[in-house]
Design a protein around this motif. Sequence first.
Motif, PDB file in Angstrom:
ATOM      1  N   ILE A  23      29.562  39.744  27.763  1.00 36.28           N
ATOM      2  CA  ILE A  23      30.812  39.501  28.480  1.00 36.28           C
ATOM      3  C   ILE A  23      30.554  39.563  29.976  1.00 36.28           C
ATOM      4  O   ILE A  23      29.989  40.544  30.469  1.00 36.28           O
ATOM      5  CB  ILE A  23      31.887  40.537  28.097  1.00 36.28           C
ATOM      6  N   THR A  24      30.962  38.532  30.688  1.00 36.78           N
ATOM      7  CA  THR A  24      30.884  38.552  32.142  1.00 36.78           C
ATOM      8  C   THR A  24      32.250  38.920  32.709  1.00 36.78           C
ATOM      9  O   THR A  24      33.285  38.623  32.110  1.00 36.78           O
ATOM     10  CB  THR A  24      30.451  37.188  32.712  1.00 36.78           C
ATOM     11  N   ARG A  25      32.244  39.572  33.839  1.00 34.09           N
ATOM     12  CA  ARG A  25      33.524  39.944  34.480  1.00 34.09           C
ATOM     13  C   ARG A  25      33.978  38.872  35.454  1.00 34.09           C
ATOM     14  O   ARG A  25      35.150  38.821  35.814  1.00 34.09           O
ATOM     15  CB  ARG A  25      33.362  41.279  35.227  1.00 34.09           C
ATOM     16  N   PHE A  26      33.048  38.021  35.863  1.00 35.36           N
ATOM     17  CA  PHE A  26      33.368  37.056  36.907  1.00 35.36           C
ATOM     18  C   PHE A  26      33.058  35.636  36.447  1.00 35.36           C
ATOM     19  O   PHE A  26      32.213  35.429  35.573  1.00 35.36           O
ATOM     20  CB  PHE A  26      32.585  37.378  38.179  1.00 35.36           C
ATOM     21  N   PRO A  27      33.715  34.644  37.053  1.00 39.42           N
ATOM     22  CA  PRO A  27      33.439  33.246  36.706  1.00 39.42           C
ATOM     23  C   PRO A  27      32.285  32.691  37.534  1.00 39.42           C
ATOM     24  O   PRO A  27      31.830  33.323  38.495  1.00 39.42           O
ATOM     25  CB  PRO A  27      34.751  32.542  37.080  1.00 39.42           C
ATOM     26  N   THR A  28      31.826  31.514  37.162  1.00 37.47           N
ATOM     27  CA  THR A  28      30.727  30.864  37.884  1.00 37.47           C
ATOM     28  C   THR A  28      31.231  30.025  39.051  1.00 37.47           C
ATOM     29  O   THR A  28      30.432  29.470  39.796  1.00 37.47           O
ATOM     30  CB  THR A  28      29.945  29.947  36.937  1.00 37.47           C
ATOM     31  N   THR A  29      32.552  29.956  39.223  1.00 39.78           N
ATOM     32  CA  THR A  29      33.145  29.013  40.181  1.00 39.78           C
ATOM     33  C   THR A  29      33.672  29.644  41.461  1.00 39.78           C
ATOM     34  O   THR A  29      34.308  28.973  42.267  1.00 39.78           O
ATOM     35  CB  THR A  29      34.275  28.233  39.501  1.00 39.78           C
ATOM     36  N   GLY A  30      33.422  30.951  41.645  1.00 43.72           N
ATOM     37  CA  GLY A  30      33.724  31.554  42.937  1.00 43.72           C
ATOM     38  C   GLY A  30      34.996  32.356  43.045  1.00 43.72           C
ATOM     39  O   GLY A  30      35.177  33.088  44.030  1.00 43.72           O
ATOM     40  N   GLU A  31      35.905  32.248  42.055  1.00 42.92           N
ATOM     41  CA  GLU A  31      37.175  32.982  42.188  1.00 42.92           C
ATOM     42  C   GLU A  31      36.990  34.499  42.095  1.00 42.92           C
ATOM     43  O   GLU A  31      37.900  35.248  42.431  1.00 42.92           O
ATOM     44  CB  GLU A  31      38.166  32.561  41.090  1.00 42.92           C
ATOM     45  N   GLY A  32      35.820  34.931  41.652  1.00 47.95           N
ATOM     46  CA  GLY A  32      35.594  36.356  41.448  1.00 47.95           C
ATOM     47  C   GLY A  32      35.226  37.124  42.695  1.00 47.95           C
ATOM     48  O   GLY A  32      34.925  38.311  42.613  1.00 47.95           O
ATOM     49  N   GLY A  33      35.217  36.471  43.852  1.00 50.51           N
ATOM     50  CA  GLY A  33      34.900  37.192  45.079  1.00 50.51           C
ATOM     51  C   GLY A  33      33.598  36.729  45.685  1.00 50.51           C
ATOM     52  O   GLY A  33      33.321  35.531  45.756  1.00 50.51           O
ATOM     53  N   HIS A  34      32.765  37.692  46.101  1.00 55.30           N
ATOM     54  CA  HIS A  34      31.563  37.336  46.850  1.00 55.30           C
ATOM     55  C   HIS A  34      30.480  36.758  45.957  1.00 55.30           C
ATOM     56  O   HIS A  34      30.577  36.750  44.717  1.00 55.30           O
ATOM     57  CB  HIS A  34      31.045  38.539  47.644  1.00 55.30           C
ATOM     58  N   GLY A  35      29.413  36.303  46.569  1.00 53.94           N
ATOM     59  CA  GLY A  35      28.371  35.557  45.884  1.00 53.94           C
ATOM     60  C   GLY A  35      27.644  36.322  44.807  1.00 53.94           C
ATOM     61  O   GLY A  35      27.185  35.724  43.822  1.00 53.94           O
ATOM     62  N   PHE A  80      44.688  38.544  39.246  1.00 55.56           N
ATOM     63  CA  PHE A  80      44.554  39.529  40.317  1.00 55.56           C
ATOM     64  C   PHE A  80      44.538  38.827  41.666  1.00 55.56           C
ATOM     65  O   PHE A  80      43.956  37.747  41.810  1.00 55.56           O
ATOM     66  CB  PHE A  80      43.258  40.327  40.128  1.00 55.56           C
ATOM     67  N   GLY A  81      45.171  39.452  42.647  1.00 60.09           N
ATOM     68  CA  GLY A  81      45.136  38.938  44.012  1.00 60.09           C
ATOM     69  C   GLY A  81      45.668  37.527  44.171  1.00 60.09           C
ATOM     70  O   GLY A  81      45.200  36.772  45.021  1.00 60.09           O
ATOM     71  N   GLY A  82      46.631  37.170  43.344  1.00 56.38           N
ATOM     72  CA  GLY A  82      47.199  35.832  43.444  1.00 56.38           C
ATOM     73  C   GLY A  82      46.439  34.771  42.678  1.00 56.38           C
ATOM     74  O   GLY A  82      46.825  33.597  42.691  1.00 56.38           O
ATOM     75  N   THR A  83      45.349  35.155  42.014  1.00 55.49           N
ATOM     76  CA  THR A  83      44.563  34.212  41.208  1.00 55.49           C
ATOM     77  C   THR A  83      44.715  34.575  39.738  1.00 55.49           C
ATOM     78  O   THR A  83      44.376  35.679  39.327  1.00 55.49           O
ATOM     79  CB  THR A  83      43.076  34.259  41.588  1.00 55.49           C
ATOM     80  N   ASN A  84      45.216  33.645  38.946  1.00 53.29           N
ATOM     81  CA  ASN A  84      45.416  33.862  37.517  1.00 53.29           C
ATOM     82  C   ASN A  84      44.504  32.923  36.734  1.00 53.29           C
ATOM     83  O   ASN A  84      44.686  31.704  36.756  1.00 53.29           O
ATOM     84  CB  ASN A  84      46.874  33.615  37.139  1.00 53.29           C
ATOM     85  N   THR A  85      43.514  33.490  36.064  1.00 51.31           N
ATOM     86  CA  THR A  85      42.574  32.688  35.281  1.00 51.31           C
ATOM     87  C   THR A  85      42.817  32.866  33.780  1.00 51.31           C
ATOM     88  O   THR A  85      42.020  32.396  32.972  1.00 51.31           O
ATOM     89  CB  THR A  85      41.119  33.074  35.619  1.00 51.31           C
ATOM     90  N   GLN A  86      43.897  33.546  33.423  1.00 53.95           N
ATOM     91  CA  GLN A  86      44.215  33.788  32.025  1.00 53.95           C
ATOM     92  C   GLN A  86      45.086  32.660  31.461  1.00 53.95           C
ATOM     93  O   GLN A  86      45.833  32.022  32.195  1.00 53.95           O
ATOM     94  CB  GLN A  86      44.947  35.127  31.873  1.00 53.95           C
ATOM     95  N   SER A  87      44.964  32.429  30.167  1.00 55.54           N
ATOM     96  CA  SER A  87      45.803  31.422  29.514  1.00 55.54           C
ATOM     97  C   SER A  87      46.011  31.810  28.056  1.00 55.54           C
ATOM     98  O   SER A  87      45.238  32.584  27.487  1.00 55.54           O
ATOM     99  CB  SER A  87      45.173  30.032  29.614  1.00 55.54           C
TER     100      SER A  87
END
Length: 216
Positions: A23-35, A80-87
């Motif tokens: 399980i990853t906590r972050f996406p590959t497309t940048g919405e998860g914060g820093h690099g 979180f923080g105005g970004t919703n990646t859930q569906s």
Amino acid sequence: MGHDKILSDVVWVIRKFRPDVIITRFPTTGEGGHGHHTASAILAGEAFDAAADPTKFPEQLKQGVTVWQAKRLLWNTFNFGGTNTQSDDQLKLDCGDYNPVLGKSYGEIAAASRSQHKSQGFGVAAQRGSVIEYFKTIKGDAPQRELTDGVNTGWDRLLFGGQLLSRPIHEDNAENLADSIFKTFNIEHPEKSISSLVRLYNKIGSVDNVYWKEQN
């Protein structure tokens, strides 16, 4: 520069630990914060495939590990923080259960872990109650009900290497022995379980599959 070195480290961990689900906590497309967050997700996807490929980092196979194919790679999406990646089409699980053996809810355990991230001054309050998490399948078979759908999590994995097999159920197999011990355990007379525990211990001791013996 350094990509293959870092990837080899991730592959090594997968081959050594042999996870069924990653399980990853972050996406590959940048919405998860820093690099660093993004890179961790990218490397997870690459390592998911590379860990099962004997042509990738073959020198590792001489150091006590084998190739390993995890069942699936999931992304734990967020709102979180105005970004919703859930569906609604993602797998939803309530991760707020209370563990009576540990005496804590998983929210409390997570909070204690988060509060050890002292280098960035993190700390969160412990919580109990329902916590719904969402999971998107990135690679592998998509789970329908549980993260471990299609994975043999029973005791017989110790004997048969982790695959779901169609086979006769023998009275004295590891899974039946363990189930019997749990069902007949008497908290007032725990000594009554000793003979069954010895049988189970001896059965585990006779197993050639060293990795699963150590895990159990």
